[in-house]
Design an enzyme around this catalytic site. Structure first.
Site, PDB file in Angstrom:
ATOM      1  N   LYS A  18     -22.096   8.633   4.990  1.00  0.00           N
ATOM      2  CA  LYS A  18     -21.500   8.384   6.760  1.00  0.00           C
ATOM      3  C   LYS A  18     -22.644   8.831   6.482  1.00  0.00           C
ATOM      4  O   LYS A  18     -22.403  10.005   6.497  1.00  0.00           O
ATOM      5  CB  LYS A  18     -20.236   7.704   6.236  1.00  0.00           C
ATOM      6  CG  LYS A  18     -19.483   8.754   7.476  1.00  0.00           C
ATOM      7  CD  LYS A  18     -20.324  10.050   7.902  1.00  0.00           C
ATOM      8  CE  LYS A  18     -19.371  11.271   8.603  1.00  0.00           C
ATOM      9  NZ  LYS A  18     -19.696  12.356   9.243  1.00  0.00           N
ATOM     10  N   ASP A 143     -12.101  10.175   9.301  1.00  0.00           N
ATOM     11  CA  ASP A 143     -13.227   9.267   8.499  1.00  0.00           C
ATOM     12  C   ASP A 143     -12.594   8.717   7.911  1.00  0.00           C
ATOM     13  O   ASP A 143     -13.575   7.991   7.575  1.00  0.00           O
ATOM     14  CB  ASP A 143     -14.139  10.150   8.665  1.00  0.00           C
ATOM     15  CG  ASP A 143     -14.709  11.158   9.236  1.00  0.00           C
ATOM     16  OD1 ASP A 143     -14.901  10.667  10.755  1.00  0.00           O
ATOM     17  OD2 ASP A 143     -15.284  12.115   9.478  1.00  0.00           O
TER      18      ASP A 143
END
Length: 285
Positions: A18, A143
């Site tokens: 990401k 996350d």
């Protein structure tokens, strides 16, 4: 007649990286966790997780990373958490092809954990839905839910409150300075800005945004500043997460590859394309 030993069959599952397109620190909770606003973007570059069944019910990591004991490895913890939560007696053997640098801000460990949760939920036929998997993932790290959510997201809270956001397809040059940055070190720095005014999702990307952690990292890690400065020759450069990786966005693959071709031999990096959803997205439905 000799008895044949059954061959172990490993199945491969991707664990994409990401990028944080911006990261604002908007406050701090009484328990010490920082309140954030960020946009997460998934890209088509990452680790590969291999999983094989183990009928003995054990969770085994066959090629643990140097300096990361299996007991603290997020893949192992994810598998054991899933066992514990569901009461499953199934086991697995895990292997990893590691491409994402540790301490790079690309979400490598979190993505690995999310992939294990989604893959084992499917292989063990546990039937947990996406929300339940995200809740488990949050117990492993802030996350992890993003990768189970599986799409570009505007995030708030400690990063776990996710709303899908529509973004144009882009190509990225991502540079990987040879340094691992502990997230806790950056968030505990007294110079960190912790009062950036919140924005609304509709204001992105037109509002002026930044990564609030970048100024601290530039000061503590001059090599990150060196990489940012080099990349800024070709457009806006930014740091992802708490570093160390930095990136720039481009409209075409050719533009990104041209910049990457100019990278000095003393620097390292890669090119990646944005993806609309996680390759394992449908496993969580």
């Amino acid at each position: 007649m000799a008895t044949r030993t059954p061959m172990t069959v490993f199945h491969s599952f991707p664990a994409p990286a990401k990028l944080n397109l911006f990261l604002h620190v908007t406050g701090r909770r009484p328990d010490g966790y920082h309140l954030l606003q960020t946009v997460f973007r998934l890209i088509d570059f990452g680790d590969t997780i291999e999983i094989a069944d183990d009928d003995n019910g054990k969770i085994t990591h066959e090629n643990p990373l140097p300096g990361v004991p299996a007991e603290t490895d997020l893949m192992v913890r994810a598998a054991r958490l899933l066992q514990e939560h569901t009461g499953s007696t199934r086991g697995c053997r895990l292997r990893i092809t590691k491409r994402l640098p540790m301490g790079g801000g690309l979400g490598g460990g979190s993505s690995d954990a999310a992939t294990v949760l989604m893959a084992l939920n499917h292989r063990w036929r546990l039937g947990l839905n996406r929300a339940a998997l995200q809740a488990l993932g949050l117990r492993l790290g802030a996350d992890v839910p993003l990768f189970i959510f599986g799409r570009d997201a505007f995030a708030e809270g400690i990063g776990e409150a996710l709303k899908e956001i529509s973004l144009p397809q882009q190509w990225y040059v991502v540079l990987t300075p040879p340094v691992s940055i502990p997230t806790i070190e950056i968030f505990s720095d007294p110079c960190l800005t912790r009062n950036t005014p919140p924005i609304i999702m509709a204001a992105f990307p037109n509002n002026r945004v930044r990564n609030d952690l970048e100024a601290v990292v530039r000061k503590r890690y001059p090599i990150v500043e060196k990489y940012l400065n080099w990349l800024s020759q070709f457009g806006n450069s930014a740091m992802t997460g708490s570093g160390a990786c930095v990136f720039s966005a481009f409209d075409t693959h050719d533009e990104a590859m041209r910049v990457l071709s100019l990278l000095p031999p003393t620097m390292q990096g890669f090119s990646a394309q944005s993806i609309k959803q996680h390759p394992l997205f449908n496993l969580a439905d």
